[in-house]
Design a protein around this motif. Structure first.
Motif, short mmCIF file in Angstrom:
data_model
loop_
_atom_site.label_atom_id
_atom_site.label_comp_id
_atom_site.label_asym_id
_atom_site.label_seq_id
_atom_site.Cartn_x
_atom_site.Cartn_y
_atom_site.Cartn_z
N ARG A 378 31.15 120.50 -77.58
CA ARG A 378 32.11 121.60 -77.64
C ARG A 378 31.42 122.91 -77.29
NH1 ARG A 378 34.83 120.53 -83.62
NH2 ARG A 378 36.35 118.94 -83.02
N GLU A 379 32.14 123.78 -76.64
CA GLU A 379 31.61 125.11 -76.35
C GLU A 379 31.29 125.82 -77.67
OE1 GLU A 379 34.61 126.82 -73.79
OE2 GLU A 379 34.15 125.40 -72.17
N GLY A 380 30.11 126.45 -77.73
CA GLY A 380 29.69 127.14 -78.95
C GLY A 380 28.91 126.26 -79.91
N TYR A 381 28.89 124.96 -79.65
CA TYR A 381 28.11 124.03 -80.49
C TYR A 381 26.68 123.94 -79.95
CZ TYR A 381 31.64 122.07 -83.63
OH TYR A 381 32.56 121.89 -84.64
N TYR A 382 25.75 123.52 -80.84
CA TYR A 382 24.39 123.28 -80.39
C TYR A 382 24.39 122.20 -79.31
CZ TYR A 382 22.56 125.93 -84.34
OH TYR A 382 22.26 126.93 -85.23
N ALA A 383 23.54 122.39 -78.31
CA ALA A 383 23.47 121.42 -77.21
C ALA A 383 22.54 120.26 -77.58
CB ALA A 383 22.99 122.11 -75.94
N ASP A 384 23.07 119.37 -78.44
CA ASP A 384 22.42 118.10 -78.78
C ASP A 384 23.15 117.04 -77.97
OD1 ASP A 384 21.02 119.54 -80.69
OD2 ASP A 384 22.12 118.74 -82.40
N LEU A 385 22.53 116.56 -76.90
CA LEU A 385 23.23 115.69 -75.96
C LEU A 385 22.34 114.52 -75.54
CD1 LEU A 385 24.59 118.56 -73.67
CD2 LEU A 385 25.93 117.28 -75.36
N VAL A 386 22.99 113.40 -75.22
CA VAL A 386 22.28 112.19 -74.83
C VAL A 386 22.91 111.66 -73.55
CG1 VAL A 386 21.56 109.89 -75.55
CG2 VAL A 386 21.95 111.65 -77.27
N ILE A 387 22.09 111.46 -72.53
CA ILE A 387 22.60 110.90 -71.27
C ILE A 387 22.21 109.42 -71.21
CG2 ILE A 387 22.63 111.07 -68.75
CD1 ILE A 387 21.82 114.02 -69.03
N VAL A 388 23.21 108.59 -70.95
CA VAL A 388 23.01 107.14 -70.98
C VAL A 388 23.42 106.53 -69.64
CG1 VAL A 388 23.62 104.98 -72.16
CG2 VAL A 388 23.54 107.11 -73.47
N ASP A 389 22.53 105.74 -69.07
CA ASP A 389 22.87 104.89 -67.92
C ASP A 389 23.29 103.55 -68.51
OD1 ASP A 389 22.97 103.20 -65.75
OD2 ASP A 389 21.13 103.96 -64.82
N ILE A 390 24.59 103.27 -68.45
CA ILE A 390 25.04 102.07 -69.17
C ILE A 390 24.84 100.77 -68.38
CG2 ILE A 390 26.67 103.34 -70.65
CD1 ILE A 390 28.90 101.86 -69.12
N ASN A 391 24.30 100.90 -67.16
CA ASN A 391 23.98 99.69 -66.39
C ASN A 391 22.54 99.75 -65.87
OD1 ASN A 391 26.58 98.25 -66.41
ND2 ASN A 391 27.30 100.12 -65.42
N SER A 392 21.60 99.77 -66.79
CA SER A 392 20.18 99.80 -66.42
C SER A 392 19.41 98.97 -67.45
CB SER A 392 19.69 101.25 -66.40
OG SER A 392 18.34 101.31 -66.05
N PRO A 393 19.37 97.65 -67.25
CA PRO A 393 18.83 96.75 -68.28
C PRO A 393 17.33 96.96 -68.54
CG PRO A 393 20.10 95.54 -66.64
CD PRO A 393 19.90 96.91 -66.10
N HIS A 421 18.01 110.75 -70.86
CA HIS A 421 17.65 112.10 -71.29
C HIS A 421 18.20 112.35 -72.69
CE1 HIS A 421 18.11 112.29 -66.89
NE2 HIS A 421 17.35 113.39 -66.84
N THR A 422 17.43 113.09 -73.48
CA THR A 422 17.96 113.63 -74.74
C THR A 422 17.68 115.13 -74.75
OG1 THR A 422 17.45 111.55 -75.88
CG2 THR A 422 17.90 113.46 -77.27
N LEU A 423 18.72 115.90 -75.08
CA LEU A 423 18.56 117.35 -75.23
C LEU A 423 18.79 117.72 -76.68
CD1 LEU A 423 20.15 116.98 -72.18
CD2 LEU A 423 19.44 119.37 -72.16
N LEU A 424 17.95 118.59 -77.18
CA LEU A 424 18.00 119.01 -78.58
C LEU A 424 18.02 120.54 -78.62
CD1 LEU A 424 17.68 117.70 -81.50
CD2 LEU A 424 15.34 118.55 -81.38
#
Length: 448
Positions: A378-393, A421-424
């Motif tokens: 959400r806009e205004g929230y801390y940028a704690d984000l996780v990027i996932v490649d769901i097809n990369s065994p 990627h993980t962003l904190l």
């Protein structure tokens, strides 16, 4: 890599019940904009092209044991928080059964000091209740700590709270979320005695869910719920393991209005008693992993919202400790690095949707503990984000395990999905399968 402005492009954003395609602009610690398409306004914007990968809000794990202070041969806040970032868990709430235990305000502050200096992920702690520390409980400021933890079954150490008068007094005296481990001690002792008489110390592992039985769990959790209803306490029942217990919880009102909530852990959703033959003490947890039927009923209650949260109960022990005979092998195992990908594996098996995973692992812990500005994209929230490649065994092997204990109950498992990627707090902290040597962690704050 400390960036003031990061732009995530071409993402599938998993948030608030749906998946949408778009971009996310991060300025400083916060999400500045979430939109269909955002252009970089200047040359010093770092662009991460998500290339159709999925972006989740960072997971909030409401139950971990990072073993510090006192048990750091098993794990530390530093080592396990790094593993958590690799697993997409950006915030953790750690338990009080360390050595010394977190049962005085002074000891709580000491843990906050350790985390402030060493944690790689956002952190908070639970304060521990005992049979004789009500005065200390009443000193705790609910705005600065996640909640209160009571062991109503002696899972670890001597933190068993078994005096009914004390339990009622605690329930009546605090507005904090009271999280409970529910297993009836008398039932377990009786079962254990009978099994030791039959087998000695080398009890077959498949007897674990018979010793720590459905009856032991149900007796304790139903009693705790009865008392919460009587006193008006805000009760959260940790790690449900039986189908029978799921009947004690309701989905009639929104989570924010519930006074009685429940959690299920990854291992109770993944394993069953059929796995003891192969995994042995490596899947010895308290409460025990039970039958495949229990597992199905836990899934049903999770998906219909009687169970509110998925957590890990991450509880590492050394292999040397785990490889003992039944009575000497401690319960617990490490999970933070593999919890999110394990749940996405269940998406691949058509058990759960991606938005439901985000709800149970990020949104709902945020609602339940009133965590400030986290758990959502959400806009205004801390940028704690996780990027996932769901097809990369990839396969879990000794060499890619980040836990200090060096092993995982998922060893040998191939997951279809990989966290890239993980962003904190707006900082890239995990990239290209490496935890970066950058500290961006903050103490969790609460809207109370």
């Amino acid at each position: 890599m400390q960036n003031k402005t990061i732009l995530i492009k071409n993402a599938k954003i998993v948030n608030e019940g749906k998946v949408t395609e778009g971009d996310i602009l991060i300025e400083g610690e916060y999400i500045k904009e979430v939109s269909d398409s955002i252009s970089a306004k200047s040359a010093d914007v770092t662009i991460i092209d998500a290339e159709g990968n999925y972006v989740f809000p960072g997971c909030i794990d409401d139950q971990v044991h990072f073993r510090e202070p006192g048990l750091t041969h098993k794990a530390s806040i530093e080592t396990e928080s790094r593993a958590a970032l690799a697993g997409g868990i950006t915030s953790f709430i750690e338990m009080p059964n360390t050595n010394p235990q977190t049962t005085t305000v002074d000891k709580l502050e000491e843990k906050f000091d350790i985390a402030a200096n060493t944690s790689y992920a956002n952190y908070s702690f639970m304060f521990g209740g005992t049979n004789d520390n009500l005065d200390e409980i009443l000193k705790v400021n609910p705005k600065t700590v996640a909640g209160l933890k009571l062991f109503l079954g002696s899972s670890t150490g001597n933190m068993l709270v078994d005096d009914p008068k004390v339990i009622e007094k605690i329930f009546s005296s605090t507005n904090m979320v009271i999280s409970v481990h529910c297993e009836d001690e008398a039932t377990i002792r009786k079962n254990m005695k009978a099994h030791i008489e039959e087998f000695g110390d080398d009890i077959p592992m498949e007897k674990h869910p018979i010793i720590r039985s459905e009856e032991a769990c149900y007796l304790s959790s139903s009693k705790a719920i009865e008392l919460a209803k009587k006193t008006g306490a805000r009760l959260h029942v940790f790690h449900l393991s039986t189908g029978k217990e799921t009947q004690l919880f309701s989905n009639k009102i929104p989570l924010k209005d519930k006074k009685i909530t429940a959690e299920v852990c990854v291992h109770h959703l993944w394993f069953s008693d059929e796995d003891y033959a192969k995994k042995g003490t490596h899947i010895k947890w308290n409460p025990a992993v039970k039958t495949a039927k229990d597992r199905e009923q836990l899934w049903k209650a999770l998906l219909d919202d009687r169970i509110d949260v998925i957590a890990t109960d991450h509880a590492p022990h050394t292999l040397e400790e785990k490889n003992n005979v039944y009575t000497k092998a401690p319960s617990g195992g490490p999970l933070v690095q593999h919890a999110l990908v394990a749940m996405i594996e269940m998406y691949h098996r058509d058990k759960i949707s991606l938005p439901k995973i985000a709800e149970k692992m990020a949104h709902n812990p945020s609602i339940l503990f009133q965590v400030e500005k986290r758990g959502y994209i959400r806009e205004g929230y801390y940028a704690d984000l996780v990027i996932v490649d769901i097809n990369s065994p990839w396969s879990v092997k000794k060499e890619n395990i980040l836990y200090k204990c060096g092993w995982s109950p998922f060893e040998g498992t191939t997951f279809k999905s990989r966290i890239t990627h993980t962003l904190l707090n707006g900082t890239l902290v995990y990239n290209n399968f490496k935890v970066l040597d950058v500290k961006a962690a903050k103490r969790l704050t609460f809207n109370r």
